[in-house]
Design an enzyme around this catalytic site. Structure first.
Site, PDB file in Angstrom:
ATOM      1  N   CYS A   1      -3.366   1.349   6.765  1.00 39.14           N
ATOM      2  CA  CYS A   1      -3.575   0.695   8.065  1.00 39.14           C
ATOM      3  C   CYS A   1      -4.191   1.671   9.059  1.00 39.14           C
ATOM      4  CB  CYS A   1      -2.263   0.178   8.588  1.00 39.14           C
ATOM      5  SG  CYS A   1      -0.987   1.443   8.600  1.00 39.14           S
TER       6      CYS A   1
ATOM      7  N   LYS B   1      12.081  -8.153   1.390  1.00 42.03           N
ATOM      8  CA  LYS B   1      11.124  -8.823   0.501  1.00 42.03           C
ATOM      9  C   LYS B   1       9.910  -7.912   0.349  1.00 42.03           C
ATOM     10  CE  LYS B   1       7.558 -11.146   0.878  1.00 42.03           C
ATOM     11  NZ  LYS B   1       6.851 -10.584  -0.291  1.00 42.03           N
ATOM     12  N   PRO B   2       9.831  -7.195  -0.779  1.00 43.92           N
ATOM     13  CA  PRO B   2       8.665  -6.326  -0.990  1.00 43.92           C
ATOM     14  C   PRO B   2       7.459  -7.148  -1.429  1.00 43.92           C
ATOM     15  CG  PRO B   2      10.180  -6.143  -2.849  1.00 43.92           C
ATOM     16  CD  PRO B   2      10.784  -7.145  -1.893  1.00 43.92           C
ATOM     17  N   ALA B   3       6.285  -6.517  -1.416  1.00 42.68           N
ATOM     18  CA  ALA B   3       5.077  -7.206  -1.891  1.00 42.68           C
ATOM     19  C   ALA B   3       5.196  -7.445  -3.402  1.00 42.68           C
ATOM     20  CB  ALA B   3       3.850  -6.353  -1.590  1.00 42.68           C
TER      21      ALA B   3
ATOM     22  N   ARG C   1      11.086   3.258   5.779  1.00 38.81           N
ATOM     23  CA  ARG C   1      10.833   3.300   7.227  1.00 38.81           C
ATOM     24  C   ARG C   1      11.590   2.185   7.948  1.00 38.81           C
ATOM     25  NH1 ARG C   1       4.604   3.655   9.136  1.00 38.81           N
ATOM     26  NH2 ARG C   1       4.719   1.398   9.220  1.00 38.81           N
TER      27      ARG C   1
ATOM     28  N   ASN D   1       0.799  -1.235   0.000  1.00 39.78           N
ATOM     29  CA  ASN D   1       0.000   0.000   0.000  1.00 39.78           C
ATOM     30  C   ASN D   1       0.832   1.285   0.000  1.00 39.78           C
ATOM     31  OD1 ASN D   1       0.701  -0.497   2.664  1.00 39.78           O
ATOM     32  ND2 ASN D   1      -1.262   0.168   3.502  1.00 39.78           N
TER      33      ASN D   1
ATOM     34  N   SER E   1      -0.626  -7.697   7.335  1.00 42.49           N
ATOM     35  CA  SER E   1      -1.852  -8.030   8.061  1.00 42.49           C
ATOM     36  C   SER E   1      -1.540  -8.734   9.381  1.00 42.49           C
ATOM     37  CB  SER E   1      -2.718  -8.936   7.193  1.00 42.49           C
ATOM     38  OG  SER E   1      -2.007 -10.123   6.913  1.00 42.49           O
TER      39      SER E   1
ATOM     40  N   LEU F   1       1.080  -4.141  12.138  1.00 44.74           N
ATOM     41  CA  LEU F   1       0.010  -5.001  11.616  1.00 44.74           C
ATOM     42  C   LEU F   1      -1.251  -4.206  11.283  1.00 44.74           C
ATOM     43  CD1 LEU F   1       0.702  -7.985  14.059  1.00 44.74           C
ATOM     44  CD2 LEU F   1       1.718  -7.512  11.826  1.00 44.74           C
TER      45      LEU F   1
ATOM     46  N   SER G   1       0.612  10.052  10.528  1.00 50.73           N
ATOM     47  CA  SER G   1       1.942   9.609  10.090  1.00 50.73           C
ATOM     48  C   SER G   1       2.929  10.778  10.099  1.00 50.73           C
ATOM     49  CB  SER G   1       1.878   9.058   8.664  1.00 50.73           C
ATOM     50  OG  SER G   1       0.934   8.038   8.603  1.00 50.73           O
TER      51      SER G   1
HETATM   52  P1  NAP Z   1      -0.180  -9.216   3.906  1.00 48.52           P
HETATM   53  O1  NAP Z   1      -1.005 -10.095   3.078  1.00 48.52           O
HETATM   54  O2  NAP Z   1      -0.012  -9.543   5.341  1.00 48.52           O
HETATM   55  O3  NAP Z   1       1.242  -9.127   3.182  1.00 48.52           O
HETATM   56  C1  NAP Z   1       2.287  -8.302   3.659  1.00 48.52           C
HETATM   57  C2  NAP Z   1       3.604  -8.859   3.163  1.00 48.52           C
HETATM   58  O4  NAP Z   1       3.833 -10.144   3.756  1.00 48.52           O
HETATM   59  C3  NAP Z   1       3.660  -9.088   1.649  1.00 48.52           C
HETATM   60  O5  NAP Z   1       4.973  -8.820   1.212  1.00 48.52           O
HETATM   61  C4  NAP Z   1       3.319 -10.555   1.547  1.00 48.52           C
HETATM   62  O6  NAP Z   1       3.731 -11.172   0.359  1.00 48.52           O
HETATM   63  C5  NAP Z   1       4.055 -11.101   2.752  1.00 48.52           C
HETATM   64  N1  NAP Z   1       3.571 -12.406   3.214  1.00 48.52           N
HETATM   65  C6  NAP Z   1       2.315 -12.914   3.149  1.00 48.52           C
HETATM   66  N2  NAP Z   1       2.276 -14.149   3.703  1.00 48.52           N
HETATM   67  C7  NAP Z   1       3.536 -14.419   4.122  1.00 48.52           C
HETATM   68  C8  NAP Z   1       4.137 -15.534   4.784  1.00 48.52           C
HETATM   69  N3  NAP Z   1       3.432 -16.614   5.141  1.00 48.52           N
HETATM   70  N4  NAP Z   1       5.441 -15.477   5.067  1.00 48.52           N
HETATM   71  C9  NAP Z   1       6.155 -14.388   4.724  1.00 48.52           C
HETATM   72  N5  NAP Z   1       5.667 -13.294   4.108  1.00 48.52           N
HETATM   73  C10 NAP Z   1       4.350 -13.306   3.817  1.00 48.52           C
HETATM   74  O7  NAP Z   1      -0.712  -7.713   3.877  1.00 48.52           O
HETATM   75  P2  NAP Z   1      -1.060  -6.815   2.605  1.00 48.52           P
HETATM   76  O8  NAP Z   1      -2.401  -7.218   2.109  1.00 48.52           O
HETATM   77  O9  NAP Z   1       0.079  -6.784   1.648  1.00 48.52           O
HETATM   78  O10 NAP Z   1      -1.104  -5.372   3.274  1.00 48.52           O
HETATM   79  C11 NAP Z   1      -2.236  -4.893   3.910  1.00 48.52           C
HETATM   80  C12 NAP Z   1      -2.132  -5.092   5.421  1.00 48.52           C
HETATM   81  O11 NAP Z   1      -0.968  -4.428   5.902  1.00 48.52           O
HETATM   82  C13 NAP Z   1      -3.288  -4.447   6.145  1.00 48.52           C
HETATM   83  O12 NAP Z   1      -3.728  -5.289   7.176  1.00 48.52           O
HETATM   84  C14 NAP Z   1      -2.686  -3.170   6.708  1.00 48.52           C
HETATM   85  O13 NAP Z   1      -3.339  -2.672   7.840  1.00 48.52           O
HETATM   86  C15 NAP Z   1      -1.299  -3.615   7.016  1.00 48.52           C
HETATM   87  N6  NAP Z   1      -0.398  -2.462   7.113  1.00 48.52           N
HETATM   88  C16 NAP Z   1       0.056  -2.101   8.345  1.00 48.52           C
HETATM   89  C17 NAP Z   1       0.871  -0.994   8.475  1.00 48.52           C
HETATM   90  C18 NAP Z   1       1.374  -0.577   9.814  1.00 48.52           C
HETATM   91  O14 NAP Z   1       2.306   0.212   9.852  1.00 48.52           O
HETATM   92  N7  NAP Z   1       0.825  -1.068  10.921  1.00 48.52           N
HETATM   93  C19 NAP Z   1       1.242  -0.255   7.337  1.00 48.52           C
HETATM   94  C20 NAP Z   1       0.752  -0.650   6.103  1.00 48.52           C
HETATM   95  C21 NAP Z   1      -0.060  -1.767   6.010  1.00 48.52           C
HETATM   96  P3  NAP Z   1       2.572 -11.828  -0.596  1.00 48.52           P
HETATM   97  O15 NAP Z   1       1.721 -10.696  -1.011  1.00 48.52           O
HETATM   98  O16 NAP Z   1       3.328 -12.481  -1.690  1.00 48.52           O
HETATM   99  O17 NAP Z   1       1.801 -12.813   0.223  1.00 48.52           O
END
Ligand code: NAP
Length: 483
Positions: A288, A178-180, A163, A155, A233, A255, A445
């Site tokens: 988030c 490891k970026p998304a 950061r 996002n 997440s 998260l 932020s």
């Molecule tokens: P996500 O599905 O949890 O994925 C985040 C990252 O983790 C991606 O690079 C993803 O790669 C990777 N990942 C997923 N499963 C994994 C596993 N089993 N092992 C290692 N890495 C894994 O979250 P998202 O949909 O990309 O982002 C949205 C979420 O991020 C929301 O819940 C949001 O609130 C949260 N967020 C939090 C903050 C904060 O500062 N608190 C800031 C921004 C976003 P893949 O896509 O290839 O699975």
């Protein structure tokens, strides 16, 4: 597109660009059109291991660099990012969808983490004290935690990277990032910028992959990574925390959120509507910190909802590259379906749609700005992170009721409140179970502030004076002094 063509598409390991060992690539798509932008290398677990080995090999020499050297690398990278604002903004708009104006704002925000941590790199301090028995001197110093694995979401493609990379470099840790997979291009561009700024080979390594779980788990279990910093997440955070437990890896977890936004009867309604627009609509609601649950005092609820609906209905939805676009596409069709399903579920349970709520025709993952009122308590939208341009409004009568409803969630990242009464603002802020509170503002932020959540929104803080602590270990030396 030149900006896309110019970015390296390979893995960045040990200071060099390499294809994945398997030769596989993954597709990066434009969410505004559904079309492919380019292919980037798709790393396997073996590629991940090579990246960690490069980070481990570089750690000792990197830890021995002078703080000023690390500081100036970050400062040069800050200058380069700012100079390339337009290219980096366009790159993010293409891979992620946000309007160019928001992408430019993210470039500035992202660069600021490098400037901030360039200033922190030279202020890593320790201490000297006399033990209570008067005999020992206690000398406290701080050292890098060691090779770090950084995992970022899609996002904020640039800012989520800087950061974490900023404090890791300042603390002299080496890095595997490891970026998304949806948004790898901003990180790959960042690797080029840091190299140009003088970052030694092996300090930063980047693996792009469609197999996050397969690549990451062996690295966490391998015994060489000493720190995981994850943003994503809560669901994935829990899995990674369990994996880190086995090898006792230090973690920072940024998260998910389910931010409450409270509008009291004494709020300045213009300020509250504008603040809600920012808290809800920044990044199309894919933040988030996005206001997920909006609570408005019954005496001003109708007025607030109609003003908010008018502002939302006036927004222009379209490709982020078009001048005049306020709201770009969501990241993919899954994200759009999730938002729409939440709206349909709320309506089925009695909610009223003041604006939006209809899936548009045509290509791209667009969703209209939507305002709902009369949300029934059993609606899924109350407990689910919407991650889309949907404002769900509920009402309250008393301050206690507002606080209890706001805290009625497993999350605790951001919260917002609008009131002209300073006593109330401070009283309510103290009672809200959130890591960050916006008072009469929809934006929390700030690179100079400790960003992070409580409850299941995470562990640790990023940014601010404490951001670098996450990448440092204390070491204490006992020095007896003769009687
Ligand atoms: P996500 O599905 O949890 O994925 C985040 C990252 O983790 C991606 O690079 C993803 O790669 C990777 N990942 C997923 N499963 C994994 C596993 N089993 N092992 C290692 N890495 C894994 O979250 P998202 O949909 O990309 O982002 C949205 C979420 O991020 C929301 O819940 C949001 O609130 C949260 N967020 C939090 C903050 C904060 O500062 N608190 C800031 C921004 C976003 P893949 O896509 O290839 O699975």
């Amino acid at each position: 597109m030149t900006v896309v063509r110019d970015v390296p598409k390979q893995l960045f390991i040990g200071g060099g660009w390499q294809d994945a060992e398997s030769g596989r690539t993954l597709s990066v798509d434009n969410p505004a059109t559904g079309e492919e932008l380019c292919q980037v290398a798709d790393a396997s677990p073996a590629d991940g291991r090579r990246a960690v080995e490069a980070a481990v090999a570089a750690q000792a020499a990197w830890a021995a660099t002078a703080p000023r050297v690390r500081s100036e690398i970050l400062r040069r990278a800050y200058d380069i990012i700012i100079a390339r604002t337009e290219d980096l903004a366009l790159l993010m708009t293409l891979e992620m969808g946000k309007p160019l104006a928001e992408a430019r704002a993210e470039v500035a925000y992202a660069a600021e983490f490098f400037r901030w941590f360039s200033e922190e790199a030279v202020r890593i301090d320790g201490g000297l004290m006399t033990a209570p028995d008067g005999r020992n001197r206690l000398l406290v110093t701080r050292q890098p935690v060691g090779p770090c694995l950084l995992i970022t979401p899609w996002n904020f493609p640039l800012a989520m990277g800087t950061r974490k990379i900023g404090p890791a470099i300042a603390a002299s840790c080496t890095i595997v990032l490891k970026p998304a997979p949806q948004t790898p291009l901003a990180s790959l561009a960042l690797a080029e910028i840091l190299t140009e700024a003088g970052l030694p080979a092996g300090v930063l390594n980047i693996v792009t992959t469609s197999d996050a779980a397969g690549v990451v788990e062996p690295l966490l279990r391998g015994g060489q990574i000493r720190k995981l910093s994850f943003t994503g997440s809560t669901q994935v955070g829990r899995i990674l925390l369990a994996q880190c437990a086995d090898t006792v890896i230090r973690t920072s977890m940024e998260l998910g959120g389910n931010a409450p936004l409270i509008v009291f009867d004494d709020a300045d309604l213009d300020e509250a509507v504008e603040g809600t627009m920012v808290a809800k609509m920044r990044n199309m609601g894919e933040s988030c910190c996005a206001a997920n649950r909006i609570f408005v005092h019954t005496s001003v609820a109708e007025e607030f909802a109609s003003r908010l609906a008018a502002r939302m209905a006036a927004l222009t939805v379209g490709p982020g590259t078009e001048p005049g676009t306020d709201v770009g596409p969501l990241i993919d069709n899954a994200g759009r379906s999730k938002a729409h399903d939440l709206v349909r579920d709320a309506v089925k349970r009695g909610a009223t749609v003041l604006t939006g709520g209809e899936l548009p025709e045509g290509p791209g993952c667009f969703y209209p700005p939507t305002v709902l009122t009369g949300i029934a308590p059993d609606s899924a939208i109350i407990d689910t992170e919407i991650f889309g341009p949907v404002a769900a409004i509920r009402t309250f009568e008393t301050e206690d009721e507002a606080v209890a409803s706001a805290n009625d969630t497993e999350f605790g990242l951001a919260a917002y409140l609008f009131t002209q009464n300073l006593d109330r603002a401070l009283r309510v802020a103290e009672r809200l179970e959130s890591g960050m509170i916006g008072i009469n503002t929809g934006l929390v932020s700030n690179p100079a502030a400790p960003f992070g959540g409580v409850k299941q929104s995470g562990l640790g803080r990023e940014g601010g004076r404490v951001g670098i602590d996450e990448f440092l270990e204390y070491k204490y030396l006992a020095v007896p002094v003769g009687a």
